[in-house]
Design a protein around this motif. Structure first.
Motif, PDB file in Angstrom:
ATOM      1  N   ASN A   1      -4.160   3.502 -11.238  1.00  0.00           N
ATOM      2  CA  ASN A   1      -5.138   2.538 -10.738  1.00  0.00           C
ATOM      3  C   ASN A   1      -4.960   2.167  -9.269  1.00  0.00           C
ATOM      4  OD1 ASN A   1      -6.598   1.961 -13.297  1.00  0.00           O
ATOM      5  ND2 ASN A   1      -4.591   1.216 -13.948  1.00  0.00           N
ATOM      6  N   GLY A   2      -3.802   2.497  -8.682  1.00  0.00           N
ATOM      7  CA  GLY A   2      -3.564   2.146  -7.300  1.00  0.00           C
ATOM      8  C   GLY A   2      -4.476   2.916  -6.352  1.00  0.00           C
ATOM      9  N   ARG A   3      -4.896   2.262  -5.295  1.00  0.00           N
ATOM     10  CA  ARG A   3      -5.757   2.916  -4.312  1.00  0.00           C
ATOM     11  C   ARG A   3      -5.706   2.147  -3.001  1.00  0.00           C
ATOM     12  NH1 ARG A   3     -12.116   1.234  -4.933  1.00  0.00           N
ATOM     13  NH2 ARG A   3     -11.803  -1.025  -4.920  1.00  0.00           N
ATOM     14  N   THR A   4      -6.099   2.804  -1.941  1.00  0.00           N
ATOM     15  CA  THR A   4      -6.269   2.169  -0.644  1.00  0.00           C
ATOM     16  C   THR A   4      -7.671   2.494  -0.162  1.00  0.00           C
ATOM     17  OG1 THR A   4      -3.922   2.323  -0.074  1.00  0.00           O
ATOM     18  CG2 THR A   4      -5.469   2.090   1.752  1.00  0.00           C
ATOM     19  N   VAL A   5      -8.388   1.490   0.290  1.00  0.00           N
ATOM     20  CA  VAL A   5      -9.760   1.668   0.757  1.00  0.00           C
ATOM     21  C   VAL A   5      -9.781   1.563   2.276  1.00  0.00           C
ATOM     22  CG1 VAL A   5     -12.115   0.746   0.725  1.00  0.00           C
ATOM     23  CG2 VAL A   5     -10.751   0.783  -1.384  1.00  0.00           C
TER      24      VAL A   5
ATOM     25  N   PHE B   1       2.430   3.300   0.435  1.00  0.00           N
ATOM     26  CA  PHE B   1       3.030   4.274  -0.482  1.00  0.00           C
ATOM     27  C   PHE B   1       2.352   4.155  -1.832  1.00  0.00           C
ATOM     28  CE2 PHE B   1       5.981   5.635  -3.750  1.00  0.00           C
ATOM     29  CZ  PHE B   1       6.520   6.813  -3.229  1.00  0.00           C
ATOM     30  N   HIS B   2       1.686   5.220  -2.264  1.00  0.00           N
ATOM     31  CA  HIS B   2       1.121   5.289  -3.606  1.00  0.00           C
ATOM     32  C   HIS B   2       2.085   6.055  -4.504  1.00  0.00           C
ATOM     33  CE1 HIS B   2      -3.338   5.126  -2.036  1.00  0.00           C
ATOM     34  NE2 HIS B   2      -2.662   4.015  -1.798  1.00  0.00           N
ATOM     35  N   ALA B   3       2.449   5.481  -5.622  1.00  0.00           N
ATOM     36  CA  ALA B   3       3.195   6.242  -6.626  1.00  0.00           C
ATOM     37  C   ALA B   3       2.258   7.258  -7.260  1.00  0.00           C
ATOM     38  CB  ALA B   3       3.777   5.322  -7.679  1.00  0.00           C
ATOM     39  N   GLY B   4       2.807   8.425  -7.610  1.00  0.00           N
ATOM     40  CA  GLY B   4       2.045   9.426  -8.347  1.00  0.00           C
ATOM     41  C   GLY B   4       2.616   9.586  -9.741  1.00  0.00           C
TER      42      GLY B   4
ATOM     43  N   GLU C   1      10.131  -1.037   1.096  1.00  0.00           N
ATOM     44  CA  GLU C   1       9.708  -2.381   1.503  1.00  0.00           C
ATOM     45  C   GLU C   1      10.413  -2.803   2.783  1.00  0.00           C
ATOM     46  OE1 GLU C   1       8.150  -5.144  -1.925  1.00  0.00           O
ATOM     47  OE2 GLU C   1      10.152  -4.409  -2.485  1.00  0.00           O
ATOM     48  N   GLU C   2      11.677  -2.439   2.915  1.00  0.00           N
ATOM     49  CA  GLU C   2      12.404  -2.755   4.140  1.00  0.00           C
ATOM     50  C   GLU C   2      11.756  -2.089   5.354  1.00  0.00           C
ATOM     51  OE1 GLU C   2      16.618  -2.044   3.922  1.00  0.00           O
ATOM     52  OE2 GLU C   2      16.675  -2.616   1.797  1.00  0.00           O
ATOM     53  N   GLU C   3      11.146  -0.946   5.137  1.00  0.00           N
ATOM     54  CA  GLU C   3      10.494  -0.221   6.229  1.00  0.00           C
ATOM     55  C   GLU C   3       9.038  -0.641   6.423  1.00  0.00           C
ATOM     56  OE1 GLU C   3      11.870   1.601   8.451  1.00  0.00           O
ATOM     57  OE2 GLU C   3      13.851   1.503   7.517  1.00  0.00           O
ATOM     58  N   GLY C   4       8.607  -1.652   5.668  1.00  0.00           N
ATOM     59  CA  GLY C   4       7.274  -2.212   5.894  1.00  0.00           C
ATOM     60  C   GLY C   4       6.150  -1.552   5.131  1.00  0.00           C
ATOM     61  N   PHE C   5       6.467  -0.803   4.072  1.00  0.00           N
ATOM     62  CA  PHE C   5       5.425  -0.154   3.280  1.00  0.00           C
ATOM     63  C   PHE C   5       4.771  -1.128   2.314  1.00  0.00           C
ATOM     64  CE2 PHE C   5       7.383   3.768   4.683  1.00  0.00           C
ATOM     65  CZ  PHE C   5       6.350   4.705   4.643  1.00  0.00           C
ATOM     66  N   GLU C   6       3.464  -1.023   2.190  1.00  0.00           N
ATOM     67  CA  GLU C   6       2.748  -1.630   1.078  1.00  0.00           C
ATOM     68  C   GLU C   6       2.911  -0.683  -0.114  1.00  0.00           C
ATOM     69  OE1 GLU C   6      -1.377  -2.256   2.149  1.00  0.00           O
ATOM     70  OE2 GLU C   6      -0.796  -2.377   4.263  1.00  0.00           O
ATOM     71  N   LEU C   7       3.213  -1.228  -1.273  1.00  0.00           N
ATOM     72  CA  LEU C   7       3.481  -0.390  -2.442  1.00  0.00           C
ATOM     73  C   LEU C   7       2.340  -0.483  -3.450  1.00  0.00           C
ATOM     74  CD1 LEU C   7       7.263  -1.175  -3.064  1.00  0.00           C
ATOM     75  CD2 LEU C   7       6.254   0.613  -1.628  1.00  0.00           C
ATOM     76  N   GLN C   8       1.821   0.670  -3.835  1.00  0.00           N
ATOM     77  CA  GLN C   8       0.860   0.774  -4.924  1.00  0.00           C
ATOM     78  C   GLN C   8       1.550   1.587  -6.021  1.00  0.00           C
ATOM     79  OE1 GLN C   8      -2.273  -0.343  -5.294  1.00  0.00           O
ATOM     80  NE2 GLN C   8      -2.860  -1.027  -3.242  1.00  0.00           N
TER      81      GLN C   8
END
Length: 231
Positions: free
Chosen positions: A148-152, A101-104, A136-143
């Motif tokens: 600056n958050g990103r997933t590669v 999950f990326h915050a916008g 988080e309870e559902e297993g999401f990684e939080l950005q």
């Protein structure tokens, strides 16, 4: 569309700028059906910012009445219900896939709101969007740093985005040393520069909903409904 399934690659679905509860319900339903049909071939999902509109905490609307039937609790509940719909579509795969999950900038309205002197007194009593949706309870990684958050994934970096306008893809590419994918401007397009490719993957909001009543018809010019699959 069927996603090819093999052990030689992984496939991720990327959605962003859903703007719940002002989302396009027909498009959302199509997404859920697509996931249900292809769940065995999907290895992850990335929610790429502005999943929630968070209109209730918008500084632009603090002196205006919210659309009838909308408050922060309803926005949070609708977001949670959407996560549960995703979970149901993935079925038994939910606990096996990677979830990010990326915050916008819209979710960042929470931080801007509690950062004001008059609102800091809420403390932890005012739940954050990610707490309310139990991510988080559902297993999401939080950005949660929306700028600056990103997933590669491989040679592609996925982030919410910052730039708007007709040259948004080019501007993002010029500031990255990788291929890029983003949502922020709600447009759909590709651009290639110096051997790198940028992907702008649209939005999933409903321009006819009360959440976008502030906009005129020119606001939506070029906005397109879309989600992405990364193989």
């Amino acid at each position: 569309i069927q996603i090819p399934s093999s052990s030689s690659h992984q496939s991720f679905i990327v959605i962003g700028c859903v703007h719940r509860p002002f989302h396009d319900k027909k498009v959302w339903s199509s997404l859920i059906s697509f996931i249900a049909d292809n769940k065995d071939a999907l290895h992850g999902i990335i929610i790429n910012g502005d999943y929630l509109d968070v209109k209730s905490l918008s500084s632009h609307d603090e002196k205006k009445l919210l659309p009838f039937g909308i408050d922060l609790g309803i926005e949070y509940q609708d977001g949670y219900e959407g996560v549960m719909e995703l979970k149901a579509a993935f079925g038994g795969r939910w606990r096996k896939i990677r979830k990010v999950f990326h915050a916008g900038n819209h979710e960042n309205r929470y931080y801007k709101h509690i950062g004001q002197f008059d609102h800091s007194k809420y403390g932890t009593a005012l739940m954050s969007p990610w707490e309310a949706m139990k991510l988080e309870e559902e297993g999401f990684e939080l950005q949660l740093d929306w700028e600056n958050g990103r997933t590669v994934i491989g040679d592609l970096e996925i982030f919410h985005g910052f730039f708007l306008g007709p040259n948004a893809i080019k501007k993002h590419l010029e500031r990255s040393n990788m291929n890029v994918m983003f949502n922020h401007s709600h447009h759909v397009g590709e651009f290639n520069i110096a051997g790198k490719i940028g992907y702008n993957i649209g939005w999933m909001g409903d321009e006819n909903s009360p959440g976008f009543s502030y906009a005129n018809r020119f606001t939506f010019f070029g906005w397109q409904k879309c989600f992405a699959i990364v193989n």
